[in-house]
Design a protein around this motif. Structure first.
Motif, PDB file in Angstrom:
ATOM      1  N   GLY A 273       0.806  -1.209   0.000  1.00 55.06           N
ATOM      2  CA  GLY A 273       0.000   0.000   0.000  1.00 55.06           C
ATOM      3  C   GLY A 273       0.838   1.257   0.000  1.00 55.06           C
ATOM      4  N   GLN A 274       2.062   1.173  -0.532  1.00 54.64           N
ATOM      5  CA  GLN A 274       2.977   2.301  -0.560  1.00 54.64           C
ATOM      6  C   GLN A 274       3.508   2.530  -1.975  1.00 54.64           C
ATOM      7  N   SER A 275       4.012   3.730  -2.192  1.00 53.21           N
ATOM      8  CA  SER A 275       4.791   3.978  -3.397  1.00 53.21           C
ATOM      9  C   SER A 275       6.188   3.413  -3.174  1.00 53.21           C
ATOM     10  N   LEU A 276       6.969   3.295  -4.237  1.00 52.04           N
ATOM     11  CA  LEU A 276       8.336   2.807  -4.099  1.00 52.04           C
ATOM     12  C   LEU A 276       9.139   3.727  -3.181  1.00 52.04           C
ATOM     13  N   ALA A 277       8.979   5.035  -3.338  1.00 45.16           N
ATOM     14  CA  ALA A 277       9.704   5.975  -2.482  1.00 45.16           C
ATOM     15  C   ALA A 277       9.310   5.806  -1.021  1.00 45.16           C
ATOM     16  N   GLN A 278       8.038   5.620  -0.754  1.00 42.15           N
ATOM     17  CA  GLN A 278       7.593   5.435   0.626  1.00 42.15           C
ATOM     18  C   GLN A 278       8.176   4.161   1.227  1.00 42.15           C
TER      19      GLN A 278
END
Length: 333
Positions: A273-278
């Motif tokens: 449930g995250q972006s790659l950056a997150q």
């Protein structure tokens, strides 16, 4: 007139810096890029205000951040006089000296002359009587470490800095720096190393040394100059840092092999449930050994995306194993 959000301290986790009393936000805002003369004061102010509203109380600078060198401190000083007027006691300001700042033999490295002159210049640009943290930005092989650490100790004793830190020091250099500072009566508060999924050198002894010393850590480049984001999932886009003339990231570094690894990491992040950056930021902060991670931001939206990483810092053993598998053997850009 800027009025800070009333709930600015409700969502951001704060972590104790080593054995000190200083708490830092899990995510700190770095002013390395995007706060020089090539950006408008309006865009810079919007990012700084939003950062504070999101619970970011720590703003990380160095004497040479810009471009041109010194302009990031000028931008921060402007914010402290305007939007952040009356809020100094809620804000942690750090700056550094050691890389090239001005011409001649005293404009870089770690002599007492260089560090003390640089700090005085930084305070003038910031419009402050003191900074919270003053760093030796890099180890100087040609200056006795006693002299460099003595300059940090003097800065603290004079009230021009509250705490002393080092950056880019090896584990052995850090232990010796801490020993010298302890003898002088000024503990080594914090170390700022480069650390990311793709650059794990701190795991080969530095993190252990910091744990033993009771020294905090704050990771810079946790996104590897933006590589660990969705920006490079399809190669090098126009307008990106790799497409420009950045000395820190070239288009040649974004290989098909790296893009494939990034794509797989992005799929894992999506499952979380995250972006790659997150996910990359959460990975650096996992387990609590790293006090804070420094993020940059070219826009409010990018900043908000980064801060959202703090909502999920936990990893399962299978996720960690999969990340290790995907980055093993990867060449750091």
């Amino acid at each position: 007139m800027y009025l800070p959000s009333a709930d600015r301290y409700t969502a951001m986790p704060y972590r104790r810096t080593g054995r000190s009393g200083l708490l830092l936000p899990a995510l700190s805002l770095g002013l390395w890029h995007n706060f020089g003369g090539d950006r408008t004061p309006e865009s810079q102010g919007a990012i700084l205000r939003r950062a504070f509203d999101l619970g970011i109380t720590h703003f990380d600078l160095a004497n040479n951040y810009g471009p041109p060198p010194g302009s990031a401190e000028v931008a921060m000083g402007r914010a402290l006089r305007t939007d952040f007027a009356g809020l100094r006691d809620e804000i942690v300001i750090s700056t550094k000296a050691g890389y090239h700042m001005w011409e001649g033999p005293y404009g870089e490295w770690g002599s007492r002359k260089s560090l003390r002159s640089s700090l005085d210049q930084s305070l003038t640009r910031l419009g402050l009587d003191y900074v919270d943290i003053f760093y030796s930005h890099r180890f100087d092989p040609d200056t006795p470490l006693e002299e460099t650490m003595g300059a940090l100790d003097t800065a603290v004793r004079q009230g021009k800095a509250l705490y002393a830190g080092v950056s880019n020091y090896s584990a052995e250099q850090t232990r010796e720096a801490a020993r010298i500072l302890n003898e002088l009566g000024t503990p080594l508060l914090i170390h700022q190393p480069r650390y990311s999924m793709l650059d794990r050198w701190v795991e080969d002894g530095l993190l252990d040394a910091l744990d033993e010393l009771g020294t905090g850590s704050i990771a810079y480049s946790p996104l590897e100059q933006g590589i660990l984001s969705d920006r490079y999932l399809h190669g090098v886009p126009e307008g990106s840092r790799a497409a420009g003339s950045s000395p820190f990231l070239s288009a040649e570094a974004v290989t098909p092999d790296l893009v494939g690894r990034l794509t797989a990491l992005n799929e894992l992040a999506r499952d979380r449930g995250q972006s790659l950056a997150q996910m990359a930021l959460a990975w650096v902060l996992r387990g609590g050994r790293v006090t804070s991670a420094v993020v940059g931001a070219s826009s409010v939206a990018q900043l908000e995306n980064s801060v959202a990483a703090a909502a999920n810092l936990e990893f399962g053993e299978d996720e960690l194993a999969r990340i290790d598998e995907l980055v093993e053997g990867a060449v750091r850009p």
